[in-house]
Motif scaffolding. Structure first.
Motif, PDB file in Angstrom:
ATOM      1  N   GLY A 164       8.017   1.755   6.215  1.00 23.61           N
ATOM      2  CA  GLY A 164       6.829   0.935   6.420  1.00 23.61           C
ATOM      3  C   GLY A 164       6.544  -0.022   5.286  1.00 23.61           C
ATOM      4  N   ALA A 165       7.133   0.229   4.110  1.00 24.63           N
ATOM      5  CA  ALA A 165       6.958  -0.699   2.985  1.00 24.63           C
ATOM      6  C   ALA A 165       7.564  -2.054   3.318  1.00 24.63           C
ATOM      7  CB  ALA A 165       7.594  -0.117   1.728  1.00 24.63           C
ATOM      8  N   PHE A 166       8.571  -2.069   4.177  1.00 20.56           N
ATOM      9  CA  PHE A 166       9.171  -3.317   4.632  1.00 20.56           C
ATOM     10  C   PHE A 166       8.449  -3.809   5.892  1.00 20.56           C
ATOM     11  CE2 PHE A 166      12.362  -1.006   2.292  1.00 20.56           C
ATOM     12  CZ  PHE A 166      12.997  -1.974   1.531  1.00 20.56           C
ATOM     13  N   LYS A 167       8.208  -2.886   6.807  1.00 18.89           N
ATOM     14  CA  LYS A 167       7.665  -3.253   8.108  1.00 18.89           C
ATOM     15  C   LYS A 167       6.265  -3.840   8.017  1.00 18.89           C
ATOM     16  CE  LYS A 167       6.929  -1.235  12.711  1.00 18.89           C
ATOM     17  NZ  LYS A 167       7.079  -0.006  13.538  1.00 18.89           N
ATOM     18  N   TYR A 168       5.431  -3.288   7.107  1.00 13.28           N
ATOM     19  CA  TYR A 168       4.021  -3.691   7.072  1.00 13.28           C
ATOM     20  C   TYR A 168       3.654  -4.511   5.836  1.00 13.28           C
ATOM     21  CZ  TYR A 168       3.745  -0.101  10.678  1.00 13.28           C
ATOM     22  OH  TYR A 168       3.944   0.643  11.809  1.00 13.28           O
ATOM     23  N   ALA A 169       4.650  -5.035   5.144  1.00 13.80           N
ATOM     24  CA  ALA A 169       4.376  -5.793   3.912  1.00 13.80           C
ATOM     25  C   ALA A 169       3.475  -6.991   4.180  1.00 13.80           C
ATOM     26  CB  ALA A 169       5.687  -6.236   3.273  1.00 13.80           C
ATOM     27  N   ASP A 170       3.750  -7.699   5.277  1.00 16.83           N
ATOM     28  CA  ASP A 170       2.948  -8.883   5.587  1.00 16.83           C
ATOM     29  C   ASP A 170       1.503  -8.505   5.902  1.00 16.83           C
ATOM     30  OD1 ASP A 170       5.154 -10.448   5.212  1.00 16.83           O
ATOM     31  OD2 ASP A 170       5.645 -10.612   7.350  1.00 16.83           O
ATOM     32  N   LEU A 171       1.300  -7.379   6.567  1.00 15.61           N
ATOM     33  CA  LEU A 171      -0.053  -6.952   6.911  1.00 15.61           C
ATOM     34  C   LEU A 171      -0.851  -6.597   5.655  1.00 15.61           C
ATOM     35  CD1 LEU A 171      -2.089  -6.364   9.138  1.00 15.61           C
ATOM     36  CD2 LEU A 171      -1.134  -4.045   9.321  1.00 15.61           C
ATOM     37  N   PHE A 172      -0.225  -5.945   4.672  1.00 15.67           N
ATOM     38  CA  PHE A 172      -0.906  -5.630   3.422  1.00 15.67           C
ATOM     39  C   PHE A 172      -1.287  -6.912   2.682  1.00 15.67           C
ATOM     40  CE2 PHE A 172       0.338  -1.313   4.079  1.00 15.67           C
ATOM     41  CZ  PHE A 172      -0.484  -0.550   3.270  1.00 15.67           C
ATOM     42  N   ARG A 173      -0.397  -7.906   2.718  1.00 14.84           N
ATOM     43  CA  ARG A 173      -0.719  -9.177   2.055  1.00 14.84           C
ATOM     44  C   ARG A 173      -1.866  -9.883   2.778  1.00 14.84           C
ATOM     45  NH1 ARG A 173       1.367 -12.501  -1.565  1.00 14.84           N
ATOM     46  NH2 ARG A 173       3.235 -11.248  -1.848  1.00 14.84           N
ATOM     47  N   GLU A 174      -1.837  -9.835   4.099  1.00 16.33           N
ATOM     48  CA  GLU A 174      -2.865 -10.513   4.893  1.00 16.33           C
ATOM     49  C   GLU A 174      -4.229  -9.841   4.740  1.00 16.33           C
ATOM     50  OE1 GLU A 174      -3.943 -10.836   9.623  1.00 16.33           O
ATOM     51  OE2 GLU A 174      -1.824 -10.885   9.042  1.00 16.33           O
ATOM     52  N   ARG A 175      -4.274  -8.508   4.796  1.00 11.79           N
ATOM     53  CA  ARG A 175      -5.541  -7.782   4.763  1.00 11.79           C
ATOM     54  C   ARG A 175      -6.084  -7.579   3.351  1.00 11.79           C
ATOM     55  NH1 ARG A 175      -7.105  -4.093   8.645  1.00 11.79           N
ATOM     56  NH2 ARG A 175      -8.751  -3.686   7.111  1.00 11.79           N
ATOM     57  N   LEU A 176      -5.196  -7.312   2.402  1.00 13.92           N
ATOM     58  CA  LEU A 176      -5.639  -6.956   1.049  1.00 13.92           C
ATOM     59  C   LEU A 176      -5.231  -7.975  -0.010  1.00 13.92           C
ATOM     60  CD1 LEU A 176      -4.788  -3.129   1.076  1.00 13.92           C
ATOM     61  CD2 LEU A 176      -6.992  -4.209   1.558  1.00 13.92           C
ATOM     62  N   GLY A 177      -4.342  -8.889   0.349  1.00 14.45           N
ATOM     63  CA  GLY A 177      -3.909  -9.889  -0.613  1.00 14.45           C
ATOM     64  C   GLY A 177      -3.003  -9.334  -1.689  1.00 14.45           C
ATOM     65  N   VAL A 178      -2.265  -8.278  -1.386  1.00  9.12           N
ATOM     66  CA  VAL A 178      -1.394  -7.656  -2.393  1.00  9.12           C
ATOM     67  C   VAL A 178       0.044  -7.680  -1.909  1.00  9.12           C
ATOM     68  CG1 VAL A 178      -3.240  -6.133  -3.177  1.00  9.12           C
ATOM     69  CG2 VAL A 178      -1.653  -5.326  -1.427  1.00  9.12           C
ATOM     70  N   SER A 179       0.949  -7.574  -2.880  1.00  8.04           N
ATOM     71  CA  SER A 179       2.373  -7.485  -2.569  1.00  8.04           C
ATOM     72  C   SER A 179       2.819  -6.031  -2.675  1.00  8.04           C
ATOM     73  CB  SER A 179       3.192  -8.339  -3.552  1.00  8.04           C
ATOM     74  OG  SER A 179       2.806  -9.691  -3.464  1.00  8.04           O
ATOM     75  N   LEU A 180       3.703  -5.609  -1.773  1.00 10.18           N
ATOM     76  CA  LEU A 180       4.286  -4.269  -1.841  1.00 10.18           C
ATOM     77  C   LEU A 180       5.642  -4.360  -2.532  1.00 10.18           C
ATOM     78  CD1 LEU A 180       3.535  -2.712   1.685  1.00 10.18           C
ATOM     79  CD2 LEU A 180       2.177  -2.593  -0.418  1.00 10.18           C
ATOM     80  N   GLU A 181       5.771  -3.663  -3.630  1.00  9.48           N
ATOM     81  CA  GLU A 181       7.054  -3.604  -4.328  1.00  9.48           C
ATOM     82  C   GLU A 181       7.798  -2.360  -3.847  1.00  9.48           C
ATOM     83  OE1 GLU A 181       8.578  -3.099  -8.898  1.00  9.48           O
ATOM     84  OE2 GLU A 181       6.988  -4.566  -8.493  1.00  9.48           O
ATOM     85  N   LYS A 182       8.933  -2.573  -3.200  1.00  4.72           N
ATOM     86  CA  LYS A 182       9.610  -1.476  -2.520  1.00  4.72           C
ATOM     87  C   LYS A 182      10.405  -0.618  -3.506  1.00  4.72           C
ATOM     88  CE  LYS A 182       8.759  -4.632   0.802  1.00  4.72           C
ATOM     89  NZ  LYS A 182       8.187  -5.977   0.539  1.00  4.72           N
TER      90      LYS A 182
END
Length: 909
Positions: free
Chosen positions: A191-209
């Motif tokens: 999910g770190a790959f699958k939902y990365a865009d959603l985390f950026r859109e909702r929280l404005g953060v980047s997920l570092e895998k």
């Protein structure tokens, strides 16, 4: 988050200036060398090469207001960064196919108080830097939360409500500049790959895998090293905790059961390989279960299995052999020959089978297969230790029993299945560990304390949430707690049907003052408090085999103490409310505390091992922690003050009486006085009843009259012989006196004994609680008591001055000649505890330092000498003194009676 995660870089000149400005604000103790020390600190802190290089994508350290916490002479002092936001290493996620696991860190609100007593201790003992690091570290808490992946929006709401992606709602960054630019959150799982865009859109953060396997292994290695009773076995419904030998941890097999199953051979830190796996795992169980039973959640499906009977669907060995075992090959009649095998020959539809039976058959089918595959891999690599993790297990008894049976059966008892209390959080913990220089990799078990909060949202006097309005809003969470009662707030193993993905608690709103935002209690997982200043007591003879609890809490034992604590609860609530003036707010909190602690007791009655390996000491500490969670700082403060005053009033007469005795009689009278004064204990129902029969002094005198030898355990003659053997030399260099209660106990019992040791040339260190517990005296209260006592005793006055308890020579000396020159110090140290008991695996660094030259330990009181440490052995002489104020305890430990006394002397040899 700066606390456990960051080293100071010299890259930014502006930040260097801010940092040096903060350092310069602290003055060294020696005024003559002030400027020199400042210059040395500036050079050492700004001239060396940085260990961590910054990248543009990572948050920057806020060095404004930085200050050294500790002694300037320390080589690597702890550096506090008061304005650092928590968004560095604050939050990590493991986003799997079925569940999201979240680990986040919250800082302790640390105090920079540096009173005269502590400065004097540093002068005496020197700086302590045994475990210090060359990067900032703060104490804090690790929290564990889970969500169903299908309810990802609830997870995002939770992060947003607590502002975890911005360092938490208390963070200066959030309060002053709520920007999320360049904030990076560590994440693992698909999910770190699958939902990365959603985390950026909702929280404005980047997920570092982070690598999934690497995170799993790092998390398991950390938990197995850092948490004393992380691993346990589970057979036939019995849970037994296993103490892992840190020197014999590797190699082991790690079986992570998520949606699928990964089997990993772990050879060391960072050394591992995935050796096998199967696509039949938790996702299989959940997917088939959802199709066959129409359950709406994984937890609901698990709960169904508890009411199921798999023999309605599974073909058993007994079905084939007419109800008989197949003993020739070791198969009992109840062994499953074929999962769902009975459905072949029965003319039934799906609707004819109970969902409960289907759920259990599915569970056993998958669990047996996972257990067998795991053992075959362990056999292949010659491994005996197999650890199972992953959220498929969920602490579910049937699941663990089934896996354990499979491993035991196929290995013929040679291999053992072990489970982890933080089973589902391995990947999230490993991702959290991947932040650079958080300091967690150096932590050991003695620096971690697990607590089980009920979710009161403000701690340490601060509301955890956005600024609230009026007082009514501030206490609304507590009104909810009281209204909903234990049915909602009691930690339970799984959620009832129809609840959210948060283990049965309310869905988080956008506010931070909700009733309960941390669902970890539903998993029997507490909050890990990271306390870097805790150390193992250096005088323990063998820390590896040390067990503080004298009595384990079996079900019958827990039942008894459940009754005792429940009966004492109303009185405790009354005292707590009265200690804060009986206000409406105090009454609400008192009611909430009573419900919360009752819920803890109910949970433990249901499952004694719910919170890990639990002894009586842990139960008593749980009560104190629960009080503190509901903002009761010191429930017995007014009682303690009243009893101290009454006891100090008669102290001069007692000292005069003692001085009229010969040496041997005086020592016996002193020990009798300690035992007699130990009767004043508000934690004992029998002693509370005595308070209604006379004044403190009357009760003390009555107790003294009954204090006649022989005692139930009587080693006084041995101790007396040691004290009087050679009058030309002091028998002891330094004595640690672990004190118990306020009032007569310390004033008329332990202080006169301390005075006697001082007169014989022995340094005395009074060891007391760091935090209040019942009517126990605290380290912060003792200097005031000593100051009053010193007005009537020159020995105490001089010793207190030498030990840093008194600033100036005191006037009004009423006894002893001023020519008496006592230069040995009387000192006070905190023990690092807030409980009536003490665990010597976790004591304060100042106590550990004071113990290094000690050759006598005196443990006083039931909590420290009987409930805990009765069987403890030390490297130096130990004297254990206590009055037994509980009939059951007297019978169980000594075959005696209530008010029997214990005087046990244990020479070092």
């Amino acid at each position: 988050m700066a606390s456990n995660s960051s080293e100071i870089s010299t890259e930014n000149i502006t930040e260097k200036k801010e940092f040096v400005k903060g350092i310069a604000a602290i003055e060294p103790e020696d005024g003559d060398n002030k400027e020199k020390d400042k210059e040395e600190k500036k050079e050492s802190l700004t001239g060396g090469p940085p260990v961590i290089q910054r990248s543009g994508s990572r948050p920057q350290l806020d060095l404004s207001g930085a200050a050294i916490h500790g002694n300037f002479e320390d080589r690597n002092p702890t550096i506090l960064l008061p304005n650092q936001s928590d968004d560095i290493s604050h939050l990590a996620l493991d986003i799997g196919g079925s569940l999201i696991k979240l680990v986040y860190f919250s800082r302790h609100a640390e105090s920079l108080t540096d009173d005269y007593r502590k400065k004097s201790l540093r002068k005496k003992f020197g700086g302590t830097n045994g475990n210090r690091r060359n990067y900032p570290i703060l104490g804090g808490r690790l929290h564990f939360v889970k969500f169903e992946t299908s309810k990802l929006n609830e997870c995002l709401d939770f992060i947003s409500s607590k502002q975890l992606h911005r360092g938490g709602v208390d963070s200066p960054i959030w309060r002053g500049n709520p920007s999320t630019e360049n904030i990076v959150i560590k994440a693992t799982g698909g999910g770190a790959f699958k939902y990365a865009d959603l985390f950026r859109e909702r929280l404005g953060v980047s997920l570092e895998k982070e690598d999934e396997m690497g995170s799993l292994v790092a998390g398991a290695n950390f938990l197995l090293r850092a948490i004393r009773h992380e691993a346990f076995t589970h057979m036939d419904g019995q849970k037994e905790f296993i103490q892992i030998d840190q020197n014999d941890l590797f190699p082991y097999l790690l079986v992570n059961i998520g949606s699928g199953v990964s089997i990993i051979k772990v050879d060391g830190f960072g050394k591992f390989q995935r050796v096998s796996g199967t696509n039949v795992g938790g996702g299989t169980y959940w997917g088939l279960g959802r199709l066959l039973t129409k359950c709406k959640s994984f937890d609901e499906l698990l709960e169904l299995s508890q009411k199921g009977d798999n023999s309605q669907l599974d073909m058993l060995v007994g079905d084939i052999y007419g109800g008989l075992d197949y003993s020739k090959i070791g198969l009992s009649a109840s062994t499953i020959a074929s999962s769902f095998g009975k459905t072949i020959s029965e003319n039934k539809e799906l609707s004819d089978y109970r969902p409960e039976d289907i759920s259990l058959s599915l569970l056993r089918m998958i669990s047996y297969n996972i257990g067998q595959i795991s053992y075959l891999n362990a056999l292949r690599y010659g491994l005996k230790k197999i650890f199972f993790g992953g959220f498929f297990i969920r602490g579910h008894a049937y699941t663990m029993d089934t896996i354990s049976f499979a491993v035991h059966f196929w290995s013929k008892g040679e291999a053992q299945a072990m489970f982890l209390r933080h089973e589902g959080f391995l990947g999230a913990v490993g991702a959290f560990m991947s932040y650079e220089k958080h300091g967690l990799d150096d932590l050991r078990a003695h620096q971690l304390v697990e607590r089980f909060p009920m979710g009161a949202p403000y701690v340490g006097g601060k509301i955890h949430g956005p600024p609230l309005g009026n007082l009514n809003e501030k206490i609304s969470w507590m009104e909810k707690f009281v209204q909903k009662g234990t049915a909602i707030t009691a930690p339970v193993p799984m959620a009832p049907p129809g609840t959210t993905g948060m283990g049965g608690f309310e869905r988080p709103s956008a506010r931070g003052n909700i009733l309960r935002s941390d669902a970890s209690a539903a998993l029997n997982v507490g909050v890990l408090h990271l306390v870097p200043t805790l150390e193992v007591f250096p005088l323990l003879r063998d820390p590896k085999i040390y067990e503080p609890n004298t009595i384990d809490l079996s079900h019958s034992e827990l039942e008894y103490w459940f009754t005792v604590l429940s009966e004492h609860l109303p009185d405790l609530v009354d005292k707590a409310v009265a200690s804060e003036g009986g206000t409406d707010d105090a009454k609400r909190r008192g009611d909430a505390f009573a419900r919360a602690f009752s819920a803890h007791l109910a949970r433990l009655m249901e499952e004694p091992a719910a919170y890990g390996k639990f002894g009586l000491a842990d139960l008593l500490e749980l009560r104190e922690e629960c009080l503190r969670e509901f903002q009761f700082g010191d429930a017995y403060i007014t009682i303690k003050q009243r009893e101290n005053e009454a006891s100090l009033a008669v102290l001069p007469d007692l000292l005069m009486e003692l001085d009229g005795m010969n040496e041997e009689d005086r020592l016996l009278a002193l020990i009798e006085g300690v035992l007699a004064a130990n009767i004043f204990d508000w934690g004992s129902r029998a002693c509370v009843d005595l308070y209604h029969k006379g004044t403190i002094i009357e009760i003390y005198r009555m107790s003294r009259k009954k204090m006649r030898r022989p005692w139930r355990v009587d080693d006084f003659d041995t101790f007396n012989k040691k004290m009087l053997t050679d009058k030309r030399q002091q028998p002891y260099k330094r004595a640690l006196l672990f004190v118990d209660n306020s009032g007569a106990d310390i004033v008329l019992g332990m202080l006169p004994l301390a005075r006697e040791l001082l007169r014989r040339g022995t340094e005395v260190v009074l060891v007391a609680n760091s935090l209040p517990a019942l009517n126990d005296v605290t380290a912060n209260e003792i200097p005031g008591i000593v100051a009053e006592a010193a007005k009537h005793c020159d020995t105490l006055r001089r010793a207190a001055e030498a030990g840093g308890l008194l600033l100036d020579a005191m006037a009004g000396i009423e006894d002893e000649s001023k020519s008496s020159t006592v230069s040995v110090p009387l000192m006070v140290v905190e023990n690092g505890c807030g409980s009536p008991c003490i665990d010597f695996r976790q004591v304060s660094s100042e106590l550990a330092e004071a113990a290094k030259e000690a050759d006598l330990i005196i443990l006083e009181g039931m909590g420290r000498a009987l409930h805990t440490n009765l069987n403890a052995r030390f490297k130096c002489d130990a004297l254990k003194l206590a009055m037994i104020k509980n009939q059951r305890l007297a019978e169980k430990l000594f075959g005696g009676n209530i008010y029997d006394c214990i005087c046990r002397f244990e020479p070092a040899d």
